[in-house]
Design an enzyme around this catalytic site. Sequence first.
Site, PDB file in Angstrom:
ATOM      1  N   GLU A  94       0.937  -1.110  -0.018  1.00 51.06           N
ATOM      2  CA  GLU A  94      -0.122  -0.067   0.030  1.00 51.06           C
ATOM      3  C   GLU A  94       0.893   1.281   0.076  1.00 51.06           C
ATOM      4  OE1 GLU A  94      -3.872  -1.550   2.101  1.00 51.06           O
ATOM      5  OE2 GLU A  94      -2.415  -0.911   3.498  1.00 51.06           O
ATOM      6  N   CYS A 121       1.755  -1.908  15.396  1.00 53.47           N
ATOM      7  CA  CYS A 121       1.932  -1.554  13.984  1.00 53.47           C
ATOM      8  C   CYS A 121       1.190  -2.695  13.226  1.00 53.47           C
ATOM      9  CB  CYS A 121       3.329  -1.506  13.538  1.00 53.47           C
ATOM     10  SG  CYS A 121       3.552  -1.305  11.481  1.00 53.47           S
ATOM     11  N   CYS A 339      -0.679   6.196  10.177  1.00 50.18           N
ATOM     12  CA  CYS A 339       0.752   5.732  10.461  1.00 50.18           C
ATOM     13  C   CYS A 339       0.455   4.340  11.355  1.00 50.18           C
ATOM     14  CB  CYS A 339       1.410   6.571  11.524  1.00 50.18           C
ATOM     15  SG  CYS A 339       2.791   7.613  10.948  1.00 50.18           S
TER      16      CYS A 339
END
Length: 356
Positions: A94, A121, A339
Amino acid sequence: MKDDKIDIKTLDPQEYIAIIKKCGEKPFRAKQLHEWLWKKHAHSFDDMTNLSSELREKLSKEFFIGYPKITSKQQSKDNTIKIAFRLFDNSLIEGVIIPSGDRLTACISSQVGCALGCKFCATATMGFKRNLMAYEIYDQLAEIEKIALEQFDDSISNVVLMGMGEPLLNYDEVSKAINFMTTSNGMGMSPSRITLSTAGIISGIKQMADDNVKYNLAISLHTADNEKRSRIMPTNTKNDLFELKKVIQYFHEQTGSRITYEYLFLKGFNDTLDDAALLAEFCKISPCKINIIEYNPVNGIPFKPGSKQDLSSFVRYLENKNLIVNIRQSKGADIDAACGQLACRIERKKDKNNEK
Ligand code: SF4
């Protein structure tokens, strides 16, 4: 390789002259081929209208042109756009376009998945599949640039290698890709508009310093407490803060550049004034700026964003120490583009459904 054909983008452009010669054409055709592949971003030899049809046919018998195919595009309420790409081997990555003021930033990936396992993450949940090749990194930017022109009537102004993967574990291909981005034979961008963001791979930062790179370095720091950092970033056990400090100093001596520290502000983890004091101490090693990123929760990951009140006390403390601090609101949270949220969820779900 695909159907016994070679992906021409994986070859060194120096080899185009030999290919063209083998096809019985004049050497200047190699320059035209280079332009179609790296400047005009052709997806097929048929697009190369200033090459003869015989030459195009000869090329397409031996080669194919690999490029990341756009499989989906999602636009957030804040206009951030997330783009999913499928690669020649079906891998998914992505990239994101982040509009902010007069900037249009492209956030691009350097690996398929990631091996570093940072606890906050979403990409980490995919595991690591493979390194991207230089052209796959570069072409994400080329495709993103087309979308930026269509949707925003403007060019990409900044690039951050902060998408999926750890760029310093794929340094050679990342360097080649940045070279294509900055050369006049490629996109001709200024290196000062490009930032490589790392979890802090010491050998990679040393290599960047020795190469005297002209682009920017950002380090995902998230805490200046060594033991706590190891808890959320397993790579810190090998690349600890004591060694990281030394290599940051070395990087600054070699390049003269100011380093950016990324700091995800996590409730109950790194949001106190003691944490701010440790960070201020860490920042003494070289000129720097701090980007504090408001965390966006990820499904299945237990972290929460720190409170607004704690954030302002934290920032005030650092500013009183004369540090440069920016608060970055993570954009694109509603489409999982912020993020730490990139994980190709929609495309992977589609693939799973197709397998059933
Ligand atoms: S934060 Fe970056 S380095 Fe850490 S797992 Fe995610 S993609 Fe990898």
